[in-house]
Design an enzyme around this catalytic site. Structure first.
Site, mmCIF file in Angstrom:
data_model
loop_
_atom_site.group_PDB
_atom_site.id
_atom_site.type_symbol
_atom_site.label_atom_id
_atom_site.label_comp_id
_atom_site.label_asym_id
_atom_site.label_seq_id
_atom_site.Cartn_x
_atom_site.Cartn_y
_atom_site.Cartn_z
ATOM 1 N N ILE A 285 39.278 77.566 4.480
ATOM 2 C CA ILE A 285 40.506 78.112 4.203
ATOM 3 C C ILE A 285 40.686 77.751 2.741
ATOM 4 C CG2 ILE A 285 41.681 75.985 4.886
ATOM 5 C CD1 ILE A 285 42.568 79.663 5.719
ATOM 6 N N ARG B 134 34.024 66.322 -0.732
ATOM 7 C CA ARG B 134 32.591 65.309 -0.829
ATOM 8 C C ARG B 134 31.196 66.015 -1.007
ATOM 9 N NH1 ARG B 134 32.699 64.651 5.459
ATOM 10 N NH2 ARG B 134 32.870 66.978 4.967
ATOM 11 N N LYS C 283 47.982 73.253 8.574
ATOM 12 C CA LYS C 283 48.201 73.417 9.883
ATOM 13 C C LYS C 283 47.123 72.665 10.690
ATOM 14 C CE LYS C 283 46.297 75.635 12.412
ATOM 15 N NZ LYS C 283 44.998 76.426 12.277
HETATM 16 P P1 NAP Z 1 36.425 73.723 7.330
HETATM 17 O O1 NAP Z 1 35.437 75.022 6.932
HETATM 18 O O2 NAP Z 1 35.585 72.797 8.335
HETATM 19 O O3 NAP Z 1 36.716 72.902 5.959
HETATM 20 C C1 NAP Z 1 37.280 71.599 5.940
HETATM 21 C C2 NAP Z 1 36.950 70.665 5.150
HETATM 22 O O4 NAP Z 1 37.636 69.307 4.983
HETATM 23 C C3 NAP Z 1 35.310 70.433 4.790
HETATM 24 O O5 NAP Z 1 34.672 71.772 4.401
HETATM 25 C C4 NAP Z 1 35.286 69.177 4.015
HETATM 26 O O6 NAP Z 1 35.209 69.637 2.645
HETATM 27 C C5 NAP Z 1 36.462 68.626 4.176
HETATM 28 N N1 NAP Z 1 36.554 67.221 5.210
HETATM 29 C C6 NAP Z 1 36.893 65.976 4.762
HETATM 30 N N2 NAP Z 1 36.707 65.284 5.603
HETATM 31 C C7 NAP Z 1 35.845 65.779 6.551
HETATM 32 C C8 NAP Z 1 35.568 65.425 7.669
HETATM 33 N N3 NAP Z 1 35.552 64.280 8.314
HETATM 34 N N4 NAP Z 1 35.139 66.221 8.479
HETATM 35 C C9 NAP Z 1 34.834 67.595 8.322
HETATM 36 N N5 NAP Z 1 35.159 67.956 7.028
HETATM 37 C C10 NAP Z 1 35.928 67.209 6.187
HETATM 38 O O7 NAP Z 1 37.758 73.987 7.894
HETATM 39 P P2 NAP Z 1 38.646 75.070 7.594
HETATM 40 O O8 NAP Z 1 38.412 76.184 8.517
HETATM 41 O O9 NAP Z 1 38.821 75.432 6.184
HETATM 42 O O10 NAP Z 1 40.056 74.143 8.350
HETATM 43 C C11 NAP Z 1 40.581 73.311 7.612
HETATM 44 C C12 NAP Z 1 42.077 73.185 7.840
HETATM 45 O O11 NAP Z 1 42.799 74.263 7.656
HETATM 46 C C13 NAP Z 1 42.062 72.961 9.501
HETATM 47 O O12 NAP Z 1 43.356 72.105 9.554
HETATM 48 C C14 NAP Z 1 42.552 74.373 9.918
HETATM 49 O O13 NAP Z 1 43.225 74.364 11.445
HETATM 50 C C15 NAP Z 1 43.251 74.869 8.873
HETATM 51 N N6 NAP Z 1 43.265 76.477 8.931
HETATM 52 C C16 NAP Z 1 42.134 76.954 9.000
HETATM 53 C C17 NAP Z 1 42.019 78.461 9.091
HETATM 54 C C18 NAP Z 1 40.736 79.196 8.977
HETATM 55 O O14 NAP Z 1 40.818 80.520 9.192
HETATM 56 N N7 NAP Z 1 39.637 78.652 8.791
HETATM 57 C C19 NAP Z 1 43.193 79.177 8.990
HETATM 58 C C20 NAP Z 1 44.334 78.338 8.651
HETATM 59 C C21 NAP Z 1 44.248 77.204 8.560
HETATM 60 P P3 NAP Z 1 34.283 68.790 1.697
HETATM 61 O O15 NAP Z 1 33.212 69.028 2.084
HETATM 62 O O16 NAP Z 1 34.885 69.619 0.570
HETATM 63 O O17 NAP Z 1 34.951 67.347 1.624
#
Ligand code: NAP
Length: 315
Positions: A20, A43, A96
């Site tokens: 996101i 990270r 969120k």
């Molecule tokens: P994601 O792709 O898994 O990214 C989350 C990022 O957070 C990871 O890439 C990592 O980035 C970092 N991170 C730090 N500590 C972590 C840990 N212990 N475990 C895993 N990741 C960790 O997830 P995302 O889809 O972007 O979602 C992140 C948030 O945005 C969630 O709350 C989700 O509900 C919200 N969201 C997502 C979407 C969607 O369509 N994907 C839409 C709206 C909202 P680094 O490696 O850079 O540290």
């Protein structure tokens, strides 16, 4: 235009460079005249031309001019980072859901107030193009019944996201909470859960599907959240009222009522531009915005829901 060309605006750091942050936050910050992307905290990743740190502490030590952060990490680790940022005097925007528990977000709200910092708990779906029109249309009408169909393919939208299957990651409520954020915004009367069934894969800690029964006033609202949807995806709602039917599709971007088109947008379209505009306004007025109602409804589903065990989920 690159990020470094944008030299005006509040210096902000993006924390957690996952799906996101890359797909929505980064482009919206670049477009925003109100913010300048000053740093990233990740990270593993970075963005061309932007100073990158692997911890919030390193950012705070090296770039004290940064006054705001946008936290895009999973909910389980968001509280600790938000606390660290608020204690360091930064304004904080939370993806969120705003946290893994209600009490931890309340604690952040208190901390922000005590330190005079701005805390913005975002609900991006409330910024979908058709949500204001849907709310206005429902305002003068009596709802007789409603159905919410939030069904998506977890393999397509959340590939490799282990955190979503770990306690606190919400499982199917990760997208489902978006529906709840719209519902709590557009319904004229409060929503109350009366029954729920949650399906947990036998090898995961969070649900893959949920069927929820609500009442708003005397009107029943049935919600169907499912992560196993192949083929066409559905982020839709329909409300039968005493004066026609309101239909909402594409996560709130497309809305029609009484046979008329009220909004025609794209899913996720301009939601994040709207979030950054709101954050800028909150910073300008030194006001926090934290509405916990969607998270409370998820907590209620976990409290009242009957738990069923289903097939293992293997990505
Ligand atoms: P994601 O792709 O898994 O990214 C989350 C990022 O957070 C990871 O890439 C990592 O980035 C970092 N991170 C730090 N500590 C972590 C840990 N212990 N475990 C895993 N990741 C960790 O997830 P995302 O889809 O972007 O979602 C992140 C948030 O945005 C969630 O709350 C989700 O509900 C919200 N969201 C997502 C979407 C969607 O369509 N994907 C839409 C709206 C909202 P680094 O490696 O850079 O540290």
């Amino acid at each position: 235009m690159t990020a470094t060309d944008t030299l005006t605006g509040t210096p902000i750091a993006l924390v957690g460079l996952g799906k996101i942050a890359i797909d929505q936050h980064h482009p919206s910050i670049l477009k925003s005249g109100a913010f300048r992307l000053a740093a990233t905290v990740s990270r593993n990743a970075g963005l061309d031309g932007i100073p990158a740190y692997t911890s919030l502490a390193a950012l705070l030590d090296n770039q004290p001019e940064v006054t705001a952060v946008s936290l895009c990490t999973p909910p389980q680790v968001r509280h600790a980072m938000a606390r660290e940022a608020l204690e360091a005097g930064l304004d904080v925007m939370l993806e969120k859901p705003p946290g893994a528990t209600i009490a931890e977000v309340e604690a952040l709200t208190d901390l922000a107030a005590a330190r005079g910092r701005v805390l913005f708990a975002t609900w991006h779906s409330r910024f979908a193009a058709g949500v204001p029109a849907a709310k206005a249309w429902l305002a003068g009408r009596q709802i007789l019944r409603g159905t919410i169909t939030w069904r998506e393919d977890v393999r397509r939208w959340h590939p490799g996201q282990r955190w979503i299957w770990q306690a606190g990651g919400l499982g199917v409520f990760d997208p489902g909470i978006n529906a709840l954020s719209i519902l709590t915004e557009i319904l004229p009367a409060p929503l109350r859960l009366t029954g729920a069934e949650l399906e947990f894969p036998e090898n995961q800690e969070t649900p893959i599907a949920a069927r929820l029964s609500y009442l708003t006033g005397a009107a029943p609202i049935a919600a169907d959240f499912d992560f196993r949807q192949e083929g066409p995806q559905s982020w839709a709602m329909e409300f039968e009222t005493d004066d026609g039917v309101l239909s909402l599709a594409d996560g709130g971007a497309t809305v029609s009522a009484g046979g008329q088109n009220l909004s025609q947008g794209e899913a996720l379209g301009s939601e994040y531009d709207g979030l950054y505009a709101r954050f800028a306004r909150l910073i300008a007025t030194r006001t926090s915005e934290v509405d916990l109602s969607p998270l409370k409804h998820v907590a209620d589903a976990f409290m009242l829901g009957r738990r069923l065990t289903t097939d293992p989920f293997i990505e």
